[in-house]
Structures are given as C-alpha cells and as structure tokens.
Write a protein that holds these residues in place. Structure first.
Motif, PDB file in Angstrom:
ATOM      1  N   TYR A 162     -16.722 -14.277   6.756  1.00  0.00           N
ATOM      2  CA  TYR A 162     -16.602 -14.737   5.350  1.00  0.00           C
ATOM      3  C   TYR A 162     -16.394 -13.462   4.316  1.00  0.00           C
ATOM      4  CZ  TYR A 162     -17.309 -19.423   6.857  1.00  0.00           C
ATOM      5  OH  TYR A 162     -17.217 -20.609   7.572  1.00  0.00           O
ATOM      6  N   LEU A 163     -17.407 -12.656   4.610  1.00  0.00           N
ATOM      7  CA  LEU A 163     -17.228 -11.577   3.452  1.00  0.00           C
ATOM      8  C   LEU A 163     -16.552 -10.168   4.058  1.00  0.00           C
ATOM      9  CD1 LEU A 163     -21.342 -11.652   2.699  1.00  0.00           C
ATOM     10  CD2 LEU A 163     -19.165 -12.795   1.368  1.00  0.00           C
ATOM     11  N   ASP A 164     -16.125 -10.066   5.131  1.00  0.00           N
ATOM     12  CA  ASP A 164     -15.299  -8.923   5.817  1.00  0.00           C
ATOM     13  C   ASP A 164     -16.184  -7.560   5.735  1.00  0.00           C
ATOM     14  OD1 ASP A 164     -13.378  -7.803   7.061  1.00  0.00           O
ATOM     15  OD2 ASP A 164     -12.305  -7.318   5.514  1.00  0.00           O
ATOM     16  N   LEU A 165     -17.658  -8.040   5.882  1.00  0.00           N
ATOM     17  CA  LEU A 165     -18.633  -7.020   5.646  1.00  0.00           C
ATOM     18  C   LEU A 165     -19.074  -6.311   7.004  1.00  0.00           C
ATOM     19  CD1 LEU A 165     -20.258  -5.030   3.800  1.00  0.00           C
ATOM     20  CD2 LEU A 165     -21.945  -6.971   3.629  1.00  0.00           C
ATOM     21  N   TRP A 166     -18.889  -5.153   7.316  1.00  0.00           N
ATOM     22  CA  TRP A 166     -19.194  -4.883   8.510  1.00  0.00           C
ATOM     23  C   TRP A 166     -20.170  -3.602   8.432  1.00  0.00           C
ATOM     24  CZ3 TRP A 166     -16.861  -6.784  13.129  1.00  0.00           C
ATOM     25  CH2 TRP A 166     -15.728  -7.517  12.923  1.00  0.00           C
ATOM     26  N   GLU A 167     -21.505  -3.994   8.934  1.00  0.00           N
ATOM     27  CA  GLU A 167     -22.378  -2.967   8.538  1.00  0.00           C
ATOM     28  C   GLU A 167     -22.589  -2.055   9.802  1.00  0.00           C
ATOM     29  OE1 GLU A 167     -25.535  -5.289   5.596  1.00  0.00           O
ATOM     30  OE2 GLU A 167     -24.873  -6.424   7.700  1.00  0.00           O
ATOM     31  N   THR A 168     -21.999  -1.049   9.969  1.00  0.00           N
ATOM     32  CA  THR A 168     -21.794  -0.146  11.176  1.00  0.00           C
ATOM     33  C   THR A 168     -23.109   0.197  12.007  1.00  0.00           C
ATOM     34  OG1 THR A 168     -19.812   0.956  10.538  1.00  0.00           O
ATOM     35  CG2 THR A 168     -21.168   1.891  11.951  1.00  0.00           C
ATOM     36  N   ILE A 169     -24.341   0.566  11.175  1.00  0.00           N
ATOM     37  CA  ILE A 169     -25.507   0.804  11.636  1.00  0.00           C
ATOM     38  C   ILE A 169     -26.354  -0.315  12.401  1.00  0.00           C
ATOM     39  CG2 ILE A 169     -27.874   1.932  11.331  1.00  0.00           C
ATOM     40  CD1 ILE A 169     -26.554   3.556   9.390  1.00  0.00           C
ATOM     41  N   LYS A 170     -26.334  -1.381  11.489  1.00  0.00           N
ATOM     42  CA  LYS A 170     -26.891  -2.610  12.095  1.00  0.00           C
ATOM     43  C   LYS A 170     -26.333  -3.216  13.473  1.00  0.00           C
ATOM     44  CE  LYS A 170     -28.568  -7.137  10.345  1.00  0.00           C
ATOM     45  NZ  LYS A 170     -28.544  -7.956   8.970  1.00  0.00           N
ATOM     46  N   ILE A 171     -24.755  -3.106  13.395  1.00  0.00           N
ATOM     47  CA  ILE A 171     -24.220  -3.524  14.290  1.00  0.00           C
ATOM     48  C   ILE A 171     -24.422  -2.914  15.745  1.00  0.00           C
ATOM     49  CG2 ILE A 171     -21.771  -3.920  15.336  1.00  0.00           C
ATOM     50  CD1 ILE A 171     -20.821  -4.767  12.467  1.00  0.00           C
ATOM     51  N   ARG A 172     -24.435  -1.501  15.490  1.00  0.00           N
ATOM     52  CA  ARG A 172     -24.585  -0.836  16.431  1.00  0.00           C
ATOM     53  C   ARG A 172     -25.933  -0.793  17.433  1.00  0.00           C
ATOM     54  NH1 ARG A 172     -22.958   5.412  14.336  1.00  0.00           N
ATOM     55  NH2 ARG A 172     -20.596   5.188  14.435  1.00  0.00           N
ATOM     56  N   ASN A 173     -27.037  -1.099  16.512  1.00  0.00           N
ATOM     57  CA  ASN A 173     -28.544  -1.310  17.018  1.00  0.00           C
ATOM     58  C   ASN A 173     -28.561  -2.692  17.686  1.00  0.00           C
ATOM     59  OD1 ASN A 173     -29.462   0.997  16.277  1.00  0.00           O
ATOM     60  ND2 ASN A 173     -29.891   0.494  14.124  1.00  0.00           N
ATOM     61  N   LEU A 174     -27.899  -3.526  16.938  1.00  0.00           N
ATOM     62  CA  LEU A 174     -27.657  -5.086  17.391  1.00  0.00           C
ATOM     63  C   LEU A 174     -27.268  -5.040  18.893  1.00  0.00           C
ATOM     64  CD1 LEU A 174     -27.236  -7.278  14.653  1.00  0.00           C
ATOM     65  CD2 LEU A 174     -29.350  -7.240  15.897  1.00  0.00           C
ATOM     66  N   GLY A 175     -26.183  -4.138  19.270  1.00  0.00           N
ATOM     67  CA  GLY A 175     -25.281  -4.339  20.248  1.00  0.00           C
ATOM     68  C   GLY A 175     -26.214  -3.473  21.322  1.00  0.00           C
ATOM     69  N   CYS A 176     -27.173  -2.565  20.874  1.00  0.00           N
ATOM     70  CA  CYS A 176     -28.035  -2.033  21.929  1.00  0.00           C
ATOM     71  C   CYS A 176     -29.003  -2.894  22.538  1.00  0.00           C
ATOM     72  CB  CYS A 176     -28.665  -0.648  21.196  1.00  0.00           C
ATOM     73  SG  CYS A 176     -27.675   0.688  21.092  1.00  0.00           S
ATOM     74  N   LEU A 177     -29.564  -3.804  21.471  1.00  0.00           N
ATOM     75  CA  LEU A 177     -30.706  -4.661  21.750  1.00  0.00           C
ATOM     76  C   LEU A 177     -30.084  -5.820  22.670  1.00  0.00           C
ATOM     77  CD1 LEU A 177     -32.282  -5.180  18.192  1.00  0.00           C
ATOM     78  CD2 LEU A 177     -33.277  -3.961  20.539  1.00  0.00           C
ATOM     79  N   TYR A 178     -28.711  -6.185  22.458  1.00  0.00           N
ATOM     80  CA  TYR A 178     -28.293  -7.116  23.322  1.00  0.00           C
ATOM     81  C   TYR A 178     -27.790  -6.738  24.697  1.00  0.00           C
ATOM     82  CZ  TYR A 178     -24.349 -10.432  25.141  1.00  0.00           C
ATOM     83  OH  TYR A 178     -23.905 -11.203  25.807  1.00  0.00           O
TER      84      TYR A 178
END
Length: 304
Positions: A125-141
């Motif tokens: 909805y916001l087209d907001l891509w938070e790179t640092i947070k996404i990277r860490n969530l990817g690692c946890l996943y």
C-alpha cells in the motif's frame, strides 16, 4: 493407465497418513508443556526481535547466531520429550526430529508474523521497502529451513529443494538494495505469505502430539483456508509483478527466478493437496466414529 497411477498415488498418500497415525503419538502432558513454553518463548522472541534484532546492520551475525540458537533448541526439546514422554521414545528418530522441526518453525514464523504483516502493508500500500528490516526478517525466515537440512532426515525431495531455494534466496537477500525495483522484491513477498502459514507447521507436528481428531480436523481446516488463501493472493501478485518487471526490463534474472520458483510452487501445491486430503480423511473418520488406536492397544497388537 493415468487413472490407475492417480489411484495408486491417492492410496499411497492415504497409507502414509494412516502409518503416521498408527506409529505412535506423544503423551499429551509433555506435548502441551512444550507448546506452552514455546508460546511464551515466541512472545519474548517477538519483543527481543523488535528491540534488538530487526534493525541491526550485521545480517550475517543474525543468521549465524540464530542458527546456533535454533540448532540448540532441537536438542533441548528432544531431551525434554525423551525424558518425560514414553510414547515419544517409541517414535522413530526421523519422526522425532520432524515433529520438533515443525514445532520450532511454527514458533519462529509466529514470532515474526506481526512484523511481516506490517512489512506487507508497507510494501503493497505504501510502496515502502525497508531494506535493513527486510534483510533481517529474511535471515530469520531462512534459519529453521537451514537447520532442518542439517538435522532432519528422510524429507520429501520437494521439501529439501524448497529449503535449499530458501537458503539460496536468503543469500541474495542480504546483499540486495530493496529501494531499487528488482526481482528480489518478489522473493520477499513470497516469503512473507509463507510466514503467515505457520499454522500448517503446527498441524504437521500435531499428528504426533496426542490431539483428538476433532481438534486436528479444526487445525487442518484452518490451515487449509489460510494456506490456500495465502497461495492464491501470493501467486496472483507474483504474476502481476513479474509482468511489471518484464515490461520494464526483460532481464535474465526474471527467467532464472521463474525457473527456481517452480519447485517451491510445486511443494506448495503438494501441501495444499495433503491438507485437503487430511481434512477429508479426518471428517470421514469422525463421521464413521473410528477412533485411533491407543498406545496400549498398539502394543498389544504387536505382541499378538
């Protein structure tokens, strides 16, 4: 010939599920204790992740330390169940680690679900891509899948390939800049929708947790609705965004991604089929009044 193969495959799937039910179940008290502890740990983990992990820039440290913690958790849970549950000791070693694997994965995915919901809202909805947070969530996943490859034996080849793809995608994830329009964005959205399906992992583990058939039917129905919905929305968005990127720049990475994602989609389709099969099987057994053999009945049967 085709109908015969389909019939044989359905019969094999049915037999596999019956074998899982009859092989043995964990005593309810130790299993309930483990689930309760995991619920508390999941809540604490969510708080810790939000305060100390999600915004760190050392993504590889998150993956390494997280992998060590999850790896250790396998043996802590294994020790507890083996000590306090006689029926757990009767399950084959492969089934023991398989059960623990799904418990741990469901707990991890549940812990990061709130952040994933917020992230998906920001993305869609916001087209907001938070790179640092996404990277860490990817690692946890990726951590539960990575550790599962090291510990769990005799997995379906599609599941093994799924785990390998997740680890490979995470390697690309930690070096990608999500402020740029690229194929890695598609990987992130696919992973987020997979996170929402943690109820499926709990269902897979519940086959050995001593739950009644009505509870397992409820879990199976919920898991089926959640997983089918997530897959339908996810695949629709994937097709839309792939076409968007292709029209913008027909890069070779889009073809590579489409090829690599096929086994993952196949694994999801296979799981959806099993969820439907399991729900129908439990419904039929409840309707017919069939009850699972108790451990004592199984022991007597083996003695005979």
């Amino acid at each position: 010939m085709t109908e015969k193969l389909a019939t044989d495959r359905r019969a094999g799937l049915w037999a596999s599920c019956r074998e899982l039910d009859l092989e043995g179940q964990i005593n309810a008290t130790p299993a309930t204790a483990v689930i309760s502890i995991m619920a508390v740990v999941t809540l604490i983990t969510s708080i810790v992740l939000n305060d100390h992990v999600l915004w760190t820039v050392d993504h590889r440290a998150v993956f390494v330390i997280g992998s060590y913690v999850i790896f250790s958790s396998y043996y802590m849970i294994y020790y507890f169940l083996e000590k306090y549950s006689s029926s757990f000791r009767g399950i084959s070693p492969e089934k023991r680690f398989y059960t623990i694997s799904n418990l741990i994965k469901s707990g991890m995915l549940a812990a990061i679900t709130p952040f994933s919901i917020q992230g998906l809202y920001n993305i869609i909805y916001l087209d907001l891509w938070e790179t640092i947070k996404i990277r860490n969530l990817g690692c946890l996943y990726a951590i539960p899948d990575f550790v599962s490859l090291l510990i769990v034996r005799k997995m379906q080849w599609t599941t093994i390939f799924h785990h390998i793809c997740v680890c490979a995608f995470n390697y690309a994830n930690v070096s990608n800049d999500y402020s740029e329009d690229n194929v890695c964005r598609m990987i992130v959205v696919y992973a987020i929708f997979s996170i929402f399906a943690y109820s499926v992992n709990m269902l897979l583990a519940s086959r050995f947790l001593g739950f009644g058939k009505k509870i397992r039917k409820l879990l199976s129905g919920c898991a089926l609705v959640v997983y089918v919905s997530c897959c339908a929305i996810n695949w629709s968005w994937q097709v839309y965004y792939w076409q968007h990127l292709w029209r913008k720049d027909p890069h070779w990475s889009l073809i590579a991604y489409a090829s690599a994602i096929v086994p993952v989609v196949y694994d999801d389709l296979y799981l959806n089929r099993w969820l439907l099969f399991n729900f129908n099987r439990l419904s039929a057994e409840i309707k017919n009044g069939s009850q699972p053999n108790s451990p004592s009945q199984q022991a007597a049967k083996k003695t005979d």
